[in-house]
Design an enzyme around this catalytic site. Sequence first.
Site, mmCIF file in Angstrom:
data_model
loop_
_atom_site.group_PDB
_atom_site.id
_atom_site.type_symbol
_atom_site.label_atom_id
_atom_site.label_comp_id
_atom_site.label_asym_id
_atom_site.label_seq_id
_atom_site.Cartn_x
_atom_site.Cartn_y
_atom_site.Cartn_z
ATOM 1 N N GLU A 116 10.020 2.883 10.377
ATOM 2 C CA GLU A 116 11.076 3.850 10.047
ATOM 3 C C GLU A 116 10.395 5.211 10.041
ATOM 4 O O GLU A 116 9.575 5.486 9.162
ATOM 5 C CB GLU A 116 11.649 3.586 8.649
ATOM 6 C CG GLU A 116 12.459 2.329 8.524
ATOM 7 C CD GLU A 116 13.773 2.384 9.271
ATOM 8 O OE1 GLU A 116 14.244 3.492 9.604
ATOM 9 O OE2 GLU A 116 14.315 1.307 9.533
ATOM 10 N N CYS A 146 13.921 11.691 5.369
ATOM 11 C CA CYS A 146 14.026 11.420 6.804
ATOM 12 C C CYS A 146 15.428 11.751 7.270
ATOM 13 O O CYS A 146 15.648 12.027 8.446
ATOM 14 C CB CYS A 146 13.779 9.941 7.102
ATOM 15 S SG CYS A 146 12.302 9.335 6.352
ATOM 16 N N GLU A 188 10.439 17.802 13.629
ATOM 17 C CA GLU A 188 10.708 17.491 12.218
ATOM 18 C C GLU A 188 9.810 18.344 11.328
ATOM 19 O O GLU A 188 8.588 18.338 11.485
ATOM 20 C CB GLU A 188 10.446 16.012 11.926
ATOM 21 C CG GLU A 188 10.822 15.665 10.488
ATOM 22 C CD GLU A 188 10.634 14.194 10.142
ATOM 23 O OE1 GLU A 188 9.561 13.649 10.425
ATOM 24 O OE2 GLU A 188 11.574 13.615 9.559
ATOM 25 N N LYS A 190 0.859 -1.185 0.000
ATOM 26 C CA LYS A 190 0.000 0.000 0.000
ATOM 27 C C LYS A 190 0.899 1.239 0.000
ATOM 28 O O LYS A 190 1.575 1.544 0.978
ATOM 29 C CB LYS A 190 -0.927 -0.003 1.224
ATOM 30 C CG LYS A 190 -1.878 1.192 1.245
ATOM 31 C CD LYS A 190 -1.535 2.072 2.425
ATOM 32 C CE LYS A 190 -2.150 3.416 2.523
ATOM 33 N NZ LYS A 190 -1.832 4.434 1.565
HETATM 34 C C1 UN1 Z 1 14.351 8.469 3.641
HETATM 35 O O1 UN1 Z 1 14.411 9.687 3.575
HETATM 36 O O2 UN1 Z 1 13.422 7.909 4.264
HETATM 37 O O3 UN1 Z 1 20.107 8.120 2.951
HETATM 38 C C2 UN1 Z 1 15.280 7.551 2.956
HETATM 39 C C3 UN1 Z 1 19.363 8.704 2.159
HETATM 40 C C4 UN1 Z 1 18.613 7.882 1.145
HETATM 41 C C5 UN1 Z 1 17.409 7.248 1.766
HETATM 42 C C6 UN1 Z 1 16.542 8.210 2.506
HETATM 43 N N1 UN1 Z 1 19.500 6.859 0.634
HETATM 44 O O4 UN1 Z 1 19.236 9.912 2.167
#
Ligand code: UN1
Length: 498
Positions: free
Chosen positions: A252, A286, A385, A177
Site C-alpha cells: 500500500e 496516503c 506525493e 516491524k
Molecule cells: C493511510 O493514509 O494510509 O481513509 C490510511 C483514510 C483512513 C486511512 C488512511 N481511514 O483516510
Amino acid sequence: MPSKVEEFGLFIGGKWTSPAKAKRFETVNPATREPIGSFVSGTPEDVGRAVAAAAKAFPAWKETPAPKRGDILLEAARILKERKPEVGKIVTREMGKVIGEGLGDVQESIDFIEYMAGEGRRLFGETVPSELRSKFCLTVRQPKGVVACITPWNFPTAIPNWKIAAALISGNTVVFKPASNTARCAAEVVRLYEDAGVPPGVLNFVTGSGSVVGNALVADPRIRTVSFTGGVETGRDVYVRGAQGLKMVHLELGGKNPVILMEDADLGLALEGVLFGAFGTSGQRCTATSRLIVHEAVYDDFLGRLLERLDRFTVGDPLDPATGMGPVASADQERKILDYIAIGKREARLRYGGTKLTGGIYDRGYFVAPTVFETAHGTRISKEEIFGPVLSVLKVRSYEEAVRVANDVDYGLSSSIYTRDVNRAFRAMDDLEAGITYVNAPTIGAEVQLPFGGVKNTGNGGREAGSVAIEEFTEIKTVFVDFSSRLQKAQIDEGSGE
Ligand code: UN1
C-alpha cells in the site's frame, strides 16, 4: 548517560526482552521534541529469533478454530475501547495528529479488530459443481504461515491493526516491524494483543531500521508473505527483494488524490471537505487531498473562500481540541515538505502559507503552515506525493478536462467529485482511475468494512480492510471429494483410451 524515558524491549515468543548490549533509539513528540520512549535497534539475529518463535507457534494457532481466534480479537477490541482515551493521547503525542484524529486512529483500530473477529465465523470458501457424478468440489482457506507486517507512522495504531488482526484471524503468526518514529504506539498495539490472550509466539515485535530489520524479514525464507505500507521507493525495494524468495508482497503506497469541484457543487460543503482532506493529519495521509481541480466557473469564488477560511484555521498544540492542525511528524518530514514548498515557489504561484511556522510553541516542534499553490497541471508539486499540508489548485474548463488531469499522475488511491449532477457523479465513479472514489465528500476517511487500496503506483493490486482483507493472508486450497467409489476421469471422454 542512561536514558530517562520509558524503555521498551522486543516482544519475542511471548516475552519482552532487551538484549543486553542492544543499541537503542528514541522517539520524540514532534510538537515539543520531548522524548517519548526508548526502543531496541533490532539486529538480523533478533529477526531470526522472532521468526523462529512465530514458526514454532504456527501449528497450534492454525489448529485453533477461527471463531476462537475471533474471541481473542473481540477481547482485544474490548480492551482497546477501555484504553482509547489513553492510547489516543499517545498517538497524538508521538505522531502529532490532533487529538480528535488520535482518538480516531484508535477507533479505526477497534472497528477493524471487531470486524475481523466476525470474520472468524466466515472465512468463506466456495462450493462448486463437479462435471462428474458423486463428486463434491470446494475450497477452504488456509493460513500462509509466518507473515511480516511492516507499517508506517501516519496511522500508528490503525494500520498495524489492519494487518495484524487480518493476519491473526486467518491463522497466521506474525512478526511486526513498525515505523521507528512511532514505536511507542506500536508497543501499545503489541500489549493489547498480549493482554487479550494471544498465545506466546503468535505475535512478535521487532523494532529497528528498515534497512536492517525490514530487510532481514523480507529475506527470511520462513516468511511467505510480507505486508507493507509506506513510500513508493521503499515499497518497490521490498517488492524486488521479496521476489527473490517468490514471496507474496502486499503493498500500500502513495497517493496524489484529487478533489474535482464542478460548477454545480455545493461550495460550502466542498470548502469544509477540502480543508479536512488537505490539512487533516497535516496532509500526511496516503489518502490526503493534495490536488483540487476546480471548474473555471467557480474557481475565483472558491479559491477566495478557501484562502479566507484558512485565516481562521488554527495550527498549534495537537492535544488542544480546538486546534485544526498539529505539527508534521518529524524533522525529516519537515525538511522534505519545505523542499517541496521551495520547488513550488519556483514553478507555481503561492497563495497561502509556504513557510515553517516560528515563534512561541512553534519553535519547539515541526510546524509547517497550511500551504496553497495555484499551479498548471504538470508541475512537480501537482504530480509528486508531498505527504504534507500542501494543496495544489488547478483550473479546468470542463468535466472531461478535470478527469484527464485527475488521472494523469502515477498514483491512484483516492479521488473525489463534488457535483449535484447525478449522471456526472456516476460517470466519475467510472472514469476516475483510483481504488476509492467519493461523491460529495473528501478523499479521506475510508471505513474499515470496505476494501482499501489503489491502482497504478499506489500498490500491486491487493486490497486491505473489508472482507477481502483475508485474501492477503490466506491460501486457497481446492478440495475434490469423489464418493462414487470408482475412478472417474475429468476431461476424458467416456470409453476412450484404455
Ligand atoms: C493511510 O493514509 O494510509 O481513509 C490510511 C483514510 C483512513 C486511512 C488512511 N481511514 O483516510
